[in-house]
Structures are given as C-alpha cells and as structure tokens.
Design an enzyme around this catalytic site. Structure first.
Site, PDB file in Angstrom:
ATOM      1  N   GLN A 137     -23.059  -9.516 -43.406  1.00 16.46           N
ATOM      2  CA  GLN A 137     -23.268 -10.788 -43.705  1.00 16.46           C
ATOM      3  C   GLN A 137     -22.194 -10.908 -44.920  1.00 16.46           C
ATOM      4  OE1 GLN A 137     -27.041 -12.048 -43.335  1.00 16.46           O
ATOM      5  NE2 GLN A 137     -26.739 -12.968 -41.348  1.00 16.46           N
ATOM      6  N   THR A 138     -21.273 -10.271 -45.094  1.00 18.62           N
ATOM      7  CA  THR A 138     -20.567 -10.114 -46.596  1.00 18.62           C
ATOM      8  C   THR A 138     -18.927 -10.702 -46.134  1.00 18.62           C
ATOM      9  OG1 THR A 138     -20.345  -7.684 -46.318  1.00 18.62           O
ATOM     10  CG2 THR A 138     -22.037  -8.823 -47.932  1.00 18.62           C
ATOM     11  N   GLY A 139     -18.733 -10.883 -45.032  1.00 20.15           N
ATOM     12  CA  GLY A 139     -17.415 -11.054 -44.746  1.00 20.15           C
ATOM     13  C   GLY A 139     -16.507  -9.998 -44.944  1.00 20.15           C
ATOM     14  N   LEU A 140     -16.991  -8.594 -44.858  1.00 15.32           N
ATOM     15  CA  LEU A 140     -16.118  -7.430 -44.998  1.00 15.32           C
ATOM     16  C   LEU A 140     -16.123  -6.921 -43.309  1.00 15.32           C
ATOM     17  CD1 LEU A 140     -17.829  -5.750 -47.834  1.00 15.32           C
ATOM     18  CD2 LEU A 140     -15.501  -6.663 -47.690  1.00 15.32           C
ATOM     19  N   SER A 141     -16.204  -7.681 -42.462  1.00 12.86           N
ATOM     20  CA  SER A 141     -16.071  -7.520 -41.188  1.00 12.86           C
ATOM     21  C   SER A 141     -16.646  -6.276 -40.498  1.00 12.86           C
ATOM     22  CB  SER A 141     -14.500  -7.135 -40.890  1.00 12.86           C
ATOM     23  OG  SER A 141     -14.111  -8.121 -39.935  1.00 12.86           O
ATOM     24  N   GLY A 142     -17.713  -6.062 -40.833  1.00 13.58           N
ATOM     25  CA  GLY A 142     -18.827  -5.147 -40.058  1.00 13.58           C
ATOM     26  C   GLY A 142     -18.802  -5.209 -38.579  1.00 13.58           C
ATOM     27  N   ALA A 145     -15.767  -3.837 -36.990  1.00 14.03           N
ATOM     28  CA  ALA A 145     -15.367  -2.244 -37.507  1.00 14.03           C
ATOM     29  C   ALA A 145     -16.142  -1.573 -36.431  1.00 14.03           C
ATOM     30  CB  ALA A 145     -16.065  -2.054 -38.824  1.00 14.03           C
ATOM     31  N   ASP A 188      -8.783  -9.906 -39.448  1.00 17.42           N
ATOM     32  CA  ASP A 188      -9.776  -8.704 -39.510  1.00 17.42           C
ATOM     33  C   ASP A 188      -9.410  -7.507 -38.803  1.00 17.42           C
ATOM     34  OD1 ASP A 188     -12.387 -10.761 -40.198  1.00 17.42           O
ATOM     35  OD2 ASP A 188     -10.894 -11.297 -38.594  1.00 17.42           O
TER      36      ASP A 188
HETATM   37  N1  LIG Z   1     -24.339  -3.457 -40.163  1.00 13.10           N
HETATM   38  C1  LIG Z   1     -24.615  -3.779 -38.685  1.00 13.10           C
HETATM   39  N2  LIG Z   1     -25.360  -3.249 -38.050  1.00 13.10           N
HETATM   40  C2  LIG Z   1     -25.379  -3.394 -36.802  1.00 13.10           C
HETATM   41  N3  LIG Z   1     -24.847  -4.646 -36.137  1.00 13.10           N
HETATM   42  C3  LIG Z   1     -24.197  -5.244 -36.853  1.00 13.10           C
HETATM   43  C4  LIG Z   1     -23.898  -5.156 -38.315  1.00 13.10           C
HETATM   44  N4  LIG Z   1     -23.136  -5.969 -38.713  1.00 13.10           N
HETATM   45  C5  LIG Z   1     -22.815  -6.792 -37.730  1.00 13.10           C
HETATM   46  N5  LIG Z   1     -23.446  -6.506 -36.755  1.00 13.10           N
HETATM   47  C6  LIG Z   1     -23.164  -7.198 -35.541  1.00 13.10           C
HETATM   48  O1  LIG Z   1     -22.426  -7.987 -35.553  1.00 13.10           O
HETATM   49  C7  LIG Z   1     -22.841  -9.534 -35.199  1.00 13.10           C
HETATM   50  C8  LIG Z   1     -22.022 -10.478 -36.347  1.00 13.10           C
HETATM   51  O2  LIG Z   1     -21.994 -10.012 -37.430  1.00 13.10           O
HETATM   52  P1  LIG Z   1     -21.355 -10.605 -38.776  1.00 13.10           P
HETATM   53  O3  LIG Z   1     -22.579 -11.297 -39.323  1.00 13.10           O
HETATM   54  O4  LIG Z   1     -20.362 -11.436 -38.259  1.00 13.10           O
HETATM   55  O5  LIG Z   1     -20.978  -9.533 -39.660  1.00 13.10           O
HETATM   56  P2  LIG Z   1     -19.674  -9.285 -40.470  1.00 13.10           P
HETATM   57  O6  LIG Z   1     -19.279 -10.507 -41.172  1.00 13.10           O
HETATM   58  O7  LIG Z   1     -19.932  -8.129 -41.119  1.00 13.10           O
HETATM   59  O8  LIG Z   1     -18.709  -8.823 -39.184  1.00 13.10           O
HETATM   60  C9  LIG Z   1     -24.514  -9.434 -35.639  1.00 13.10           C
HETATM   61  O9  LIG Z   1     -25.059 -10.411 -35.009  1.00 13.10           O
HETATM   62  C10 LIG Z   1     -24.673  -7.985 -34.905  1.00 13.10           C
HETATM   63  O10 LIG Z   1     -25.090  -8.171 -33.706  1.00 13.10           O
HETATM   64  O1  LIG Z   2     -12.950 -17.486 -42.916  1.00 10.47           O
HETATM   65  C1  LIG Z   2     -12.230 -16.142 -43.086  1.00 10.47           C
HETATM   66  O2  LIG Z   2     -11.582 -15.999 -44.247  1.00 10.47           O
HETATM   67  C2  LIG Z   2     -12.269 -15.309 -42.323  1.00 10.47           C
HETATM   68  O3  LIG Z   2     -13.634 -15.241 -41.486  1.00 10.47           O
HETATM   69  C3  LIG Z   2     -13.899 -14.345 -40.682  1.00 10.47           C
HETATM   70  O4  LIG Z   2     -14.136 -12.975 -40.772  1.00 10.47           O
HETATM   71  P1  LIG Z   2     -15.560 -12.606 -41.585  1.00 10.47           P
HETATM   72  O5  LIG Z   2     -15.525 -11.241 -41.938  1.00 10.47           O
HETATM   73  O6  LIG Z   2     -16.572 -12.842 -40.471  1.00 10.47           O
HETATM   74  O7  LIG Z   2     -16.004 -13.633 -42.588  1.00 10.47           O
HETATM   75  C4  LIG Z   2     -12.869 -14.497 -39.375  1.00 10.47           C
HETATM   76  O8  LIG Z   2     -13.059 -13.409 -38.418  1.00 10.47           O
HETATM   77  C5  LIG Z   2     -11.532 -14.163 -40.014  1.00 10.47           C
HETATM   78  O9  LIG Z   2     -10.551 -14.150 -38.960  1.00 10.47           O
HETATM   79  C6  LIG Z   2     -11.229 -15.296 -41.171  1.00 10.47           C
HETATM   80  O10 LIG Z   2      -9.867 -15.344 -41.499  1.00 10.47           O
HETATM   81 MG   LIG Z   3     -17.979 -10.473 -38.097  1.00  7.58          MG
END
Ligand SMILES: Nc1ncnc2c1ncn2[C@@H]1O[C@H](COP(=O)(O)OP(=O)(O)O)[C@@H](O)[C@H]1O
Ligand SMILES: O=C(O)[C@H]1O[C@H](OP(=O)(O)O)[C@H](O)[C@@H](O)[C@@H]1O
Ligand SMILES: [Mg+2]
Length: 379
Positions: A137-142, A145, A188
C-alpha cells in the site's frame, strides 16, 4: 567482500542456477516502480515517464510438478493466527488478501490470451510460489510486481516468450488485476515489463489502433540522483473514495484540462531529461503533484501522504507521489547537502528515506525481437 570470496559466491550462484535449470525450475524477479512524471494521466489517455526501482522486488518461482499448485506465502497469505486480536489486527493492517489470487488471475488471463491467439500450450503442470519485499500500500506497485514475475515464469515454462509481444504483456498484467477488481492503469506494468526508464504515450489513437500505448525506453544515465520517502504504516492515506474518474467520464472540464496538463509534464519532462535540464525537471515534478492535489483534494490524498511531499519541499527539494500515494520520489537540486537535510527531517517525521536505485532494462534478445523495429532503440 574480497575478490576471492566474490569468486566463490559467483561459482556457488552459477551452481545453484544450473541445479535449478536441470530441475526445470524457473525464477523471475520483478521490481517496484516509480512514476516520475505524468501519473495518473496514464489512466486517462495521457503520458508518463517511469522507471524500475531496484530497492524492492517480488520474485516468483515455478517448479514443474505432478499437480498444478499455487503455494500460499507463509506470511503474506497467513491463515493461522495466535489469537483473535492477532487475526483482526492483521486484517486491519494488510486487508483480506495476499498474493495467491494474483497468481491465479494471471494463470487465467495467460491461458485465455493464448487460446484466443492460437498459441499452443503443452500439458505440463507446475507449482507456483512467490515472495516479495515491496512495502504494501505504498504506491510502489507491489501487486503488479508479483503478477509480472509470474507472467515471465509462464512465458518460459510454456516456451512462448517469442509469441507474446513485450508491448502486450502490460495489458495481460493489468487484465489479471482488473479481473480481481483492483483499479489500476498501465504505467506501472510497462515499467515492470521493460525495466529501466521508459517514456509512455497512451494517446487514445494509439490505444485504439494498437491495443496498447507507445513505449520508448530511455537511457537511465539521463536521470539525476533521486530519493524515495515512504511511511512504513501508511494508515488511512489515499483510501477515501475519489470521484475523479467519474468526473472525467462525465466530461468535467476542470478534470479533463488538468489531466492534459499532467500528461504534458511527461512530454516536457522527456525534453528536460534529454537536455539534462534538471531545474525544469524539478518544476515539472512539483507541478505534477500540485495538479493531482487540485483534482483529488486533500481528503482523498491523505494528510500523511501530503506531509511526505511537504517535508521534501520544506528543504527546497522537488517531490511527488511515485503512484497513487504512500511513497514519494524526491529530487534535491542542491545536491548531497540538501539530501542530508532531508534525511534528518524524514527521521524526525518517522518516514523511511532511501537513495533510489534505478534498475536497467532487463529485456532479453527474445523479448527485443518481438518489438517492432522502430521501438527497439533507446532514446
Ligand atoms: N506484499 C504483498 N504480499 C502479498 N500480496 C500483496 C502484496 N501487496 C499487494 N498484494 C496483493 O495485491 C492486492 C492489491 O495491492 P495494492 O494495495 O494495490 O498494493 P500496491 O499498490 O503495492 O500494488 C492486494 O489486495 C493483495 O491481494
Ligand atoms: O495514481 C497513480 O499515480 C497510479 O496509481 C496506480 O498505481 P498504485 O501503485 O496502485 O498507486 C495505477 O496503477 C497507476 O496506473 C497510476 O498511475
Ligand atoms: Mg497495485
């Protein structure tokens, strides 16, 4: 490490790689990403410049097996708890889901795409497992990935890397997440598929004619030193429902023109980077965030996220979100002394501060062959 020990480590790594390839084991890493300019206009036919962030990654391992198994991660897919408060606490911090559903969704999307495109898949079965150190949940696209690394494993297991074009892969990754109701754009996924630094143009015309945007890899040496700030527990930030998308769909003039301006920060940023005009880069980064703030409002962005941007600006640095919130990318025009001031300010505020490590492109020869010739060259 001494050169001698380096040599031993290298030989051990090679031996492990050979052992793995003899067993048919395939492993792929996919890195976090930073949206440097133009996000979130990628979701609105805009443009973006993003890069692959070497500080964090997810890895997926595919092992040939008798049954098809998706392996839950021991901590990210926890189903056994010490107590009821432990379970509740865990759900409050990390939500209900881990990565299992992401692996399942990309398997489904990969299978459907292959079927629709007459790509023959052999009958082999596999065990798929994953690990990640990308802060959640840091907007780093976990999430993407994990999906991106899994797709790479599938391409190799079925030996179809040459049949699924690089430009199409971000769409497959996005579709896997859309399948799960995760709202996201292509920016991303493009950075994660290509690696390195990429300029992206998502103009309606390209999306409609080609089914994807135009993606141009850039030389990573064009980037100045950058820094990353993030909060380890990003609380409620960015979770308030935003109406921006609906307003854009409804033809709201302010949202449409602001989104065009956001897209222009990437277009102007392309020239600024090519000319190494970092004063311009700083003003575009700030402009990008200011436009987001005007469109989304402070409540939707969250006080903690805004404070991360402000802490950098108070020492005179340029800053913006890497994604939709949770982490911030910073440029310090005055160099290392300014970065030190920022590091101290972050420590006081309880934010994590790290120098950015940019990952070079990791497309291999087979991947590059799938690109149309004019898109093979780095700008
Ligand atoms: N570190 C993690 N480990 C396992 N699942 C993850 C992880 N990060 C994200 N996910 C999965 O991806 C979904 C969306 O995550 P999200 O909050 O959008 O994270 P991000 O912004 O880092 O992509 C979560 O509901 C979960 O299913
Ligand atoms: O709002 C944004 O800048 C981005 O938000 C999402 O990425 P996230 O890592 O979940 O914050 C989205 O997937 C991107 O396309 C947007 O540019
Ligand atoms: Mg995501």
């Amino acid at each position: 490490m001494s050169p001698n020990l380096d040599g031993i480590r290298w030989q051990q790594d090679r031996k492990m790689e050979n052992d793995r390839s003899e067993n048919g084991i395939i492993e792929h890493k996919s890195y976090a990403r930073v949206g440097l300019l133009g996000n979130p206009s990628d979701v609105y036919y805009g443009r973006a410049i993003s890069f692959s962030l070497g500080n964090f990654w997810a890895s997926v391992r595919l092992e040939p097996s008798e049954d098809l198994t998706i392996v839950p991660h021991p901590t990210h897919d926890l189903v056994q708890f010490n107590s009821l408060p432990h379970l509740v606490n865990r759900l409050q911090n990390d939500g209900y889901y881990g990565g299992v559903r992401l692996l399942m969704a990309i398997c489904k999307i990969f299978y459907s795409y292959s079927k629709e495109n007459d790509i023959n898949l052999h009958d082999g079965k596999f065990k798929l497992s994953y690990d990640t150190n990308i802060p959640r949940q840091t907007g780093l696209s976990g999430s993407s990935a994990i999906v991106c690394a899994a797709l790479s494993c599938l391409l190799d297991f079925y030996k179809v890397r040459h049949l699924i074009k690089v430009e199409v892969r971000p769409n497959l990754i996005l579709n896997a997440e859309k399948e799960l109701g995760i709202v996201a754009g292509l920016q991303d996924r493009v950075a994660q598929v290509y690696g390195g630094l990429i300029y992206m143009d998502f103009s309606k015309k390209h999306i409609e004619d080609l089914g994807h945007g135009l993606y141009r890899p850039m030389n990573i040496d064009l980037l100045p030193p950058l820094y990353l700030i993030y909060a380890e527990n990003p609380s409620d930030s960015g979770k308030i429902h935003s109406t921006v998308r609906q307003r854009w769909l409804d033809g709201d003039k302010f949202i449409i023109s602001s989104m065009e301006e956001v897209a222009n920060t990437a277009l102007e940023g392309l020239t600024a980077l090519l000319e190494k005009d970092y004063t311009k880069l700083a003003s575009l980064m700030n402009r990008n965030f200011d436009l987001r703030r005007q469109m989304f409002g402070n409540d939707a962005l969250g006080a903690l996220n805004i404070e991360m941007v402000e802490v950098a600006r108070r020492v005179g640095a340029a800053s913006k979100f890497t994604g939709s919130g949770g982490a911030v990318v910073v440029f310090c025009p005055d160099g290392p002394s300014q970065a030190k001031l920022l590091e101290d300010a972050c420590e006081k505020a309880g934010f994590v501060f790290q120098p950015v490590k940019v990952m070079p492109s990791f497309l291999n020869e087979v991947d590059i062959e799938t690109l149309s010739s004019k898109l093979k060259q780095t700008i």
